[in-house]
Design a protein around this motif. Sequence first.
Motif, mmCIF file in Angstrom:
data_model
loop_
_atom_site.group_PDB
_atom_site.id
_atom_site.type_symbol
_atom_site.label_atom_id
_atom_site.label_comp_id
_atom_site.label_asym_id
_atom_site.label_seq_id
_atom_site.Cartn_x
_atom_site.Cartn_y
_atom_site.Cartn_z
ATOM 1 N N ASP A 10 0.836 -1.194 0.000
ATOM 2 C CA ASP A 10 0.000 0.000 0.000
ATOM 3 C C ASP A 10 0.878 1.255 0.000
ATOM 4 O O ASP A 10 2.108 1.167 -0.015
ATOM 5 N N ASN A 14 3.152 -0.992 3.537
ATOM 6 C CA ASN A 14 2.726 -2.220 4.206
ATOM 7 C C ASN A 14 2.498 -3.323 3.182
ATOM 8 O O ASN A 14 1.960 -3.085 2.105
ATOM 9 N N LYS A 16 0.599 -6.586 1.819
ATOM 10 C CA LYS A 16 -0.730 -7.190 1.926
ATOM 11 C C LYS A 16 -0.844 -8.319 0.913
ATOM 12 O O LYS A 16 -0.219 -8.290 -0.135
ATOM 13 N N PHE A 18 -3.591 -10.367 -1.461
ATOM 14 C CA PHE A 18 -4.919 -10.275 -2.047
ATOM 15 C C PHE A 18 -5.178 -11.477 -2.947
ATOM 16 O O PHE A 18 -4.261 -11.984 -3.594
ATOM 17 N N ASN A 31 -6.111 -2.183 -3.221
ATOM 18 C CA ASN A 31 -6.513 -1.449 -2.022
ATOM 19 C C ASN A 31 -7.838 -0.722 -2.171
ATOM 20 O O ASN A 31 -8.482 -0.390 -1.184
ATOM 21 N N SER A 38 -9.821 -9.386 -3.047
ATOM 22 C CA SER A 38 -10.210 -9.614 -1.660
ATOM 23 C C SER A 38 -8.943 -9.762 -0.825
ATOM 24 O O SER A 38 -8.091 -10.609 -1.114
ATOM 25 N N GLN A 39 -8.806 -8.912 0.201
ATOM 26 C CA GLN A 39 -7.632 -9.027 1.058
ATOM 27 C C GLN A 39 -7.778 -10.284 1.912
ATOM 28 O O GLN A 39 -8.824 -10.526 2.513
ATOM 29 N N LYS A 41 -7.441 -12.955 4.913
ATOM 30 C CA LYS A 41 -7.520 -12.874 6.376
ATOM 31 C C LYS A 41 -7.007 -14.179 6.972
ATOM 32 O O LYS A 41 -7.057 -15.236 6.340
ATOM 33 N N ARG A 45 -7.970 -11.569 11.072
ATOM 34 C CA ARG A 45 -7.093 -10.411 10.912
ATOM 35 C C ARG A 45 -6.458 -10.451 9.528
ATOM 36 O O ARG A 45 -6.375 -11.501 8.901
ATOM 37 N N ASN A 46 -5.992 -9.299 9.056
ATOM 38 C CA ASN A 46 -5.300 -9.255 7.773
ATOM 39 C C ASN A 46 -4.077 -10.162 7.829
ATOM 40 O O ASN A 46 -3.442 -10.300 8.863
#
Length: 71
Positions: A10, A14, A16, A18, A31, A38-39, A41, A45-46
């Motif tokens: 991002d 950070n 991430k 997806f 983002n 879809s992020q 989990k 939590r991420n």
Amino acid sequence: AKGEIVIYYDADGNTKFFECLQDHAGDYDPNTSAVYWSQLKWGGRNMPPLDLRLQAGSYYSRRGMGLTYKE
């Protein structure tokens, strides 16, 4: 392609993870484009950043993510 997992950074740097929800989503920012991405989990939590250790045979390790370990 739909179902592929990507690592994305991002604006703050950070890391991430997806999952692609539709083919040809590469032109859309993960983002800001929840229709295409879809992020992921883990435990509500991420997903954590790059140093990810997963139990061998778990859902995400079968998709080639992270480092695996055996109990």
